[in-house]
Scaffold this active site. Structure first.
Site, mmCIF file in Angstrom:
data_model
loop_
_atom_site.group_PDB
_atom_site.id
_atom_site.type_symbol
_atom_site.label_atom_id
_atom_site.label_comp_id
_atom_site.label_asym_id
_atom_site.label_seq_id
_atom_site.Cartn_x
_atom_site.Cartn_y
_atom_site.Cartn_z
ATOM 1 N N HIS A 61 40.222 -51.891 -37.845
ATOM 2 C CA HIS A 61 40.974 -51.994 -39.929
ATOM 3 C C HIS A 61 39.595 -53.054 -40.151
ATOM 4 O O HIS A 61 39.696 -53.965 -39.295
ATOM 5 C CB HIS A 61 42.214 -51.712 -40.085
ATOM 6 C CG HIS A 61 42.693 -52.561 -39.977
ATOM 7 N ND1 HIS A 61 42.500 -52.807 -38.830
ATOM 8 C CD2 HIS A 61 43.125 -54.445 -40.986
ATOM 9 C CE1 HIS A 61 43.842 -54.775 -38.489
ATOM 10 N NE2 HIS A 61 44.000 -55.084 -39.724
ATOM 11 N N HIS A 112 40.078 -56.273 -42.062
ATOM 12 C CA HIS A 112 40.234 -56.846 -42.257
ATOM 13 C C HIS A 112 39.582 -58.128 -41.836
ATOM 14 O O HIS A 112 39.754 -57.938 -40.747
ATOM 15 C CB HIS A 112 41.787 -57.082 -42.322
ATOM 16 C CG HIS A 112 43.070 -56.439 -43.306
ATOM 17 N ND1 HIS A 112 44.353 -55.889 -43.337
ATOM 18 C CD2 HIS A 112 42.439 -55.957 -44.809
ATOM 19 C CE1 HIS A 112 44.419 -56.099 -44.481
ATOM 20 N NE2 HIS A 112 43.124 -55.440 -45.236
ATOM 21 N N ASP A 158 40.813 -60.806 -40.842
ATOM 22 C CA ASP A 158 41.185 -61.552 -39.213
ATOM 23 C C ASP A 158 41.399 -60.096 -37.644
ATOM 24 O O ASP A 158 41.453 -60.684 -36.991
ATOM 25 C CB ASP A 158 42.627 -61.774 -39.762
ATOM 26 C CG ASP A 158 43.328 -61.065 -39.720
ATOM 27 O OD1 ASP A 158 42.790 -60.065 -40.630
ATOM 28 O OD2 ASP A 158 44.936 -61.383 -39.658
ATOM 29 N N HIS A 159 40.272 -59.721 -38.089
ATOM 30 C CA HIS A 159 39.895 -58.744 -37.205
ATOM 31 C C HIS A 159 38.368 -58.117 -37.186
ATOM 32 O O HIS A 159 38.160 -57.199 -36.140
ATOM 33 C CB HIS A 159 40.315 -57.252 -37.718
ATOM 34 C CG HIS A 159 42.279 -57.531 -37.417
ATOM 35 N ND1 HIS A 159 43.147 -56.630 -36.179
ATOM 36 C CD2 HIS A 159 42.775 -57.739 -38.247
ATOM 37 C CE1 HIS A 159 44.609 -56.755 -36.859
ATOM 38 N NE2 HIS A 159 44.428 -57.835 -37.640
ATOM 39 N N HIS A 171 48.511 -49.387 -43.677
ATOM 40 C CA HIS A 171 47.657 -50.765 -43.577
ATOM 41 C C HIS A 171 46.502 -51.287 -44.657
ATOM 42 O O HIS A 171 46.249 -51.938 -45.455
ATOM 43 C CB HIS A 171 48.425 -51.020 -42.327
ATOM 44 C CG HIS A 171 47.349 -52.927 -42.414
ATOM 45 N ND1 HIS A 171 48.126 -53.752 -42.613
ATOM 46 C CD2 HIS A 171 46.440 -53.873 -41.760
ATOM 47 C CE1 HIS A 171 47.910 -54.836 -42.665
ATOM 48 N NE2 HIS A 171 46.269 -54.917 -42.187
ATOM 49 N N ASP A 197 46.747 -53.281 -37.271
ATOM 50 C CA ASP A 197 47.975 -54.076 -37.557
ATOM 51 C C ASP A 197 48.805 -52.740 -38.211
ATOM 52 O O ASP A 197 49.314 -53.101 -39.811
ATOM 53 C CB ASP A 197 47.194 -54.892 -38.685
ATOM 54 C CG ASP A 197 47.241 -56.166 -38.409
ATOM 55 O OD1 ASP A 197 47.383 -56.453 -37.370
ATOM 56 O OD2 ASP A 197 46.336 -56.362 -39.542
ATOM 57 N N HIS A 223 49.397 -58.371 -33.913
ATOM 58 C CA HIS A 223 49.921 -60.140 -34.052
ATOM 59 C C HIS A 223 50.886 -60.480 -33.442
ATOM 60 O O HIS A 223 51.221 -59.614 -32.859
ATOM 61 C CB HIS A 223 50.312 -60.141 -35.502
ATOM 62 C CG HIS A 223 48.760 -60.025 -36.794
ATOM 63 N ND1 HIS A 223 48.349 -61.380 -37.536
ATOM 64 C CD2 HIS A 223 48.059 -59.294 -37.408
ATOM 65 C CE1 HIS A 223 47.060 -61.125 -37.615
ATOM 66 N NE2 HIS A 223 47.293 -59.888 -37.873
#
Ligand SMILES: [Zn+2]
Length: 255
Positions: free
Chosen positions: A56, A58, A60-61, A114, A133, A171
């Site tokens: 996805h 985001h 942080d990915h 998400h 996530d 995570h």
């Protein structure tokens, strides 16, 4: 030859994961939270990065993608519905597609909630799942772009996968998730067992993932919203599973 997987911590609480095909030498990073951590993992394993498979959009990915792409000329495959938000995308995938890492093959399933276009990857032959996530151990992602009903449907798709799938996620949230889950299912023996195991792992500085899906199905309250005792525990006997899920997710948001 079976796939090899290397998981490593990055950023504050993200997991990075590499999956490697010993037959062809192909290696994919599942998401790219941090270029330096992926580089370090490549160095440690001696593997060469050929692909980045994105779950996805985001940051942080995905924030490691441009640097890794520039250096390794790897192919970046992103979820169809989110490709416009992901730099350097070469190809897209969605429900019903399959994607290859050398001779390894994964099935793509849409798991929105998400984010609106979140996908998960299932390497059926190797019995490995990457859920980004969407599913965490004893938790699930926050419902940011989708609806709780949509997220519940995505979790049902994951729950329908075989028990012997070993899964990875985005995570290391397990210990905090367990604290919350115990407020709803204090007497669930599978949850109690996982709690003890996770306390031990964390005390030893070890990760709590990967995990097998069968164990997770018994212990993760977010996969159990259609069980009458869970509905009763949140005062929602007789309500739909999606409504019970929404209530559990909202309680977790405030926990
Ligand atoms: Zn995310």
């Amino acid at each position: 030859m079976p796939a090899k997987v290397h998981q490593f911590p990055c950023l504050s609480d993200n997991f990075g994961v590499l999956i490697h095909d010993p037959e062809t030498g192909a290696t994919a990073a599942i998401d790219a939270p941090e270029a330096a951590a992926v580089e370090k993992a490549l160095k440690e394993t001696g593997w060469t990065l050929t692909d980045i498979l994105v779950t996805h959009h985001h940051a942080d990915h995905t924030q490691g993608i441009p640097e890794l792409k520039a250096k390794h000329k790897c192919k970046v495959t992103s979820p169809k519905a989110e490709a416009a938000k992901i730099a350097d995308t070469d190809a897209t995938y969605g429900e019903g597609d399959s994607v290859r890492v050398g001779s390894l093959e994964a099935r793509v399933i849409d798991t929105p909630g998400h984010t609106a276009g979140h996908i998960s990857l299932v390497f059926d032959k190797d019995k490995i799942g990457f859920f980004g996530d969407t599913l965490f151990s004893i938790g699930c992602g926050r419902v940011i772009e989708g609806t709780p009903a949509q997220m519940w449907d995505s979790l049902l798709k994951i729950r329908a996968l075989p028990d012997d799938i070993t899964f990875y996620c985005g995570h290391e949230y397990t210990q905090a998730n367990i604290k919350f889950a115990l407020t709803i299912e204090p007497d669930n023996p599978a949850l109690q067992k996982r709690a003890a195991e996770v306390d031990e792992l964390r005390a030893a500085g070890k990760p709590t993932l990967p995990q097998t899906l069968g164990t997770e199905k018994a212990a993760n309250v977010f996969l159990r919203a259609d069980i009458p005792s869970v509905a009763a525990a949140v005062g929602m006997t007789g309500k739909s599973a999606a409504e019970v899920f929404r209530e559990i997710r909202e309680r977790k948001n405030k926990f």
